[in-house]
Design a protein around this motif. Sequence first.
Motif, PDB file in Angstrom:
ATOM      1  N   ARG A  13       0.882  -1.170   0.000  1.00 22.09           N
ATOM      2  CA  ARG A  13       0.000   0.000   0.000  1.00 22.09           C
ATOM      3  C   ARG A  13       0.917   1.217   0.000  1.00 22.09           C
ATOM      4  NH1 ARG A  13      -5.418   1.654  -0.568  1.00 22.09           N
ATOM      5  NH2 ARG A  13      -5.719   3.540   0.614  1.00 22.09           N
ATOM      6  N   VAL A  14       0.851   2.024  -1.045  1.00 29.24           N
ATOM      7  CA  VAL A  14       1.721   3.194  -1.176  1.00 29.24           C
ATOM      8  C   VAL A  14       0.999   4.442  -0.691  1.00 29.24           C
ATOM      9  CG1 VAL A  14       3.018   4.637  -2.790  1.00 29.24           C
ATOM     10  CG2 VAL A  14       2.950   2.162  -3.115  1.00 29.24           C
ATOM     11  N   LYS A  15       1.713   5.222   0.101  1.00 32.01           N
ATOM     12  CA  LYS A  15       1.190   6.514   0.556  1.00 32.01           C
ATOM     13  C   LYS A  15       2.078   7.596  -0.037  1.00 32.01           C
ATOM     14  CE  LYS A  15      -0.961   4.916   4.782  1.00 32.01           C
ATOM     15  NZ  LYS A  15      -1.086   5.104   6.222  1.00 32.01           N
ATOM     16  N   PRO A  16       1.685   8.147  -1.193  1.00 27.54           N
ATOM     17  CA  PRO A  16       2.515   9.174  -1.840  1.00 27.54           C
ATOM     18  C   PRO A  16       2.402  10.515  -1.135  1.00 27.54           C
ATOM     19  CG  PRO A  16       0.518   8.792  -3.098  1.00 27.54           C
ATOM     20  CD  PRO A  16       0.504   7.810  -1.963  1.00 27.54           C
ATOM     21  N   ALA A  43       2.120  11.287  -6.535  1.00 24.22           N
ATOM     22  CA  ALA A  43       1.532  10.253  -7.387  1.00 24.22           C
ATOM     23  C   ALA A  43       1.338  10.813  -8.799  1.00 24.22           C
ATOM     24  CB  ALA A  43       0.214   9.782  -6.801  1.00 24.22           C
ATOM     25  N   THR A  49       5.333   5.247  -7.552  1.00 22.39           N
ATOM     26  CA  THR A  49       5.545   3.811  -7.759  1.00 22.39           C
ATOM     27  C   THR A  49       7.032   3.491  -7.796  1.00 22.39           C
ATOM     28  OG1 THR A  49       3.455   3.554  -8.928  1.00 22.39           O
ATOM     29  CG2 THR A  49       5.135   1.870  -9.333  1.00 22.39           C
ATOM     30  N   SER A  75      -2.621   2.612  -9.045  1.00 22.24           N
ATOM     31  CA  SER A  75      -3.348   2.385  -7.800  1.00 22.24           C
ATOM     32  C   SER A  75      -2.404   2.529  -6.615  1.00 22.24           C
ATOM     33  CB  SER A  75      -3.941   0.971  -7.819  1.00 22.24           C
ATOM     34  OG  SER A  75      -4.475   0.643  -6.560  1.00 22.24           O
ATOM     35  N   ARG A  76      -2.966   2.808  -5.444  1.00 17.68           N
ATOM     36  CA  ARG A  76      -2.149   2.809  -4.220  1.00 17.68           C
ATOM     37  C   ARG A  76      -1.837   1.379  -3.795  1.00 17.68           C
ATOM     38  NH1 ARG A  76      -3.056   7.676  -0.448  1.00 17.68           N
ATOM     39  NH2 ARG A  76      -3.739   9.247  -1.919  1.00 17.68           N
ATOM     40  N   ASP A  77      -2.687   0.439  -4.204  1.00 17.87           N
ATOM     41  CA  ASP A  77      -2.494  -0.973  -3.870  1.00 17.87           C
ATOM     42  C   ASP A  77      -1.767  -1.645  -5.020  1.00 17.87           C
ATOM     43  OD1 ASP A  77      -3.962  -1.030  -1.323  1.00 17.87           O
ATOM     44  OD2 ASP A  77      -5.663  -0.492  -2.590  1.00 17.87           O
TER      45      ASP A  77
END
Length: 102
Positions: A13-16, A43, A49, A75-77
């Motif tokens: 799970r990315v938190k930009p 993002a 990414t 996507s964040r996922d």
Amino acid sequence: MAAVDDTLTVAVRVKPGASRARVGGRFDGPHGPALVIAVTAPAVDGRATEAARRALADALGVRPAVVSLRTGAASRDKLFLVERPSPGLPDVLRRLRDGSAE
């Protein structure tokens, strides 16, 4: 997290746009339990990414070249693949995701 052949699949799970980069923590997302990666990159144009890919490689102690995006470019996922993981890598990943690792 699943090892298939000689790759390890890592749900992330990315938190930009975070104030500081950080790898650690758990998020129950669409791909199952995911490792949380906060990155300072926005993002935009895949920058978050790419930052997440490099942060994951660094946290796992592998070269960035062996980590690739499998799904979730927009996507964040995301799912990342780690080629030729060492036998201890799943434990390192588990500690980052479920333990108290920062």
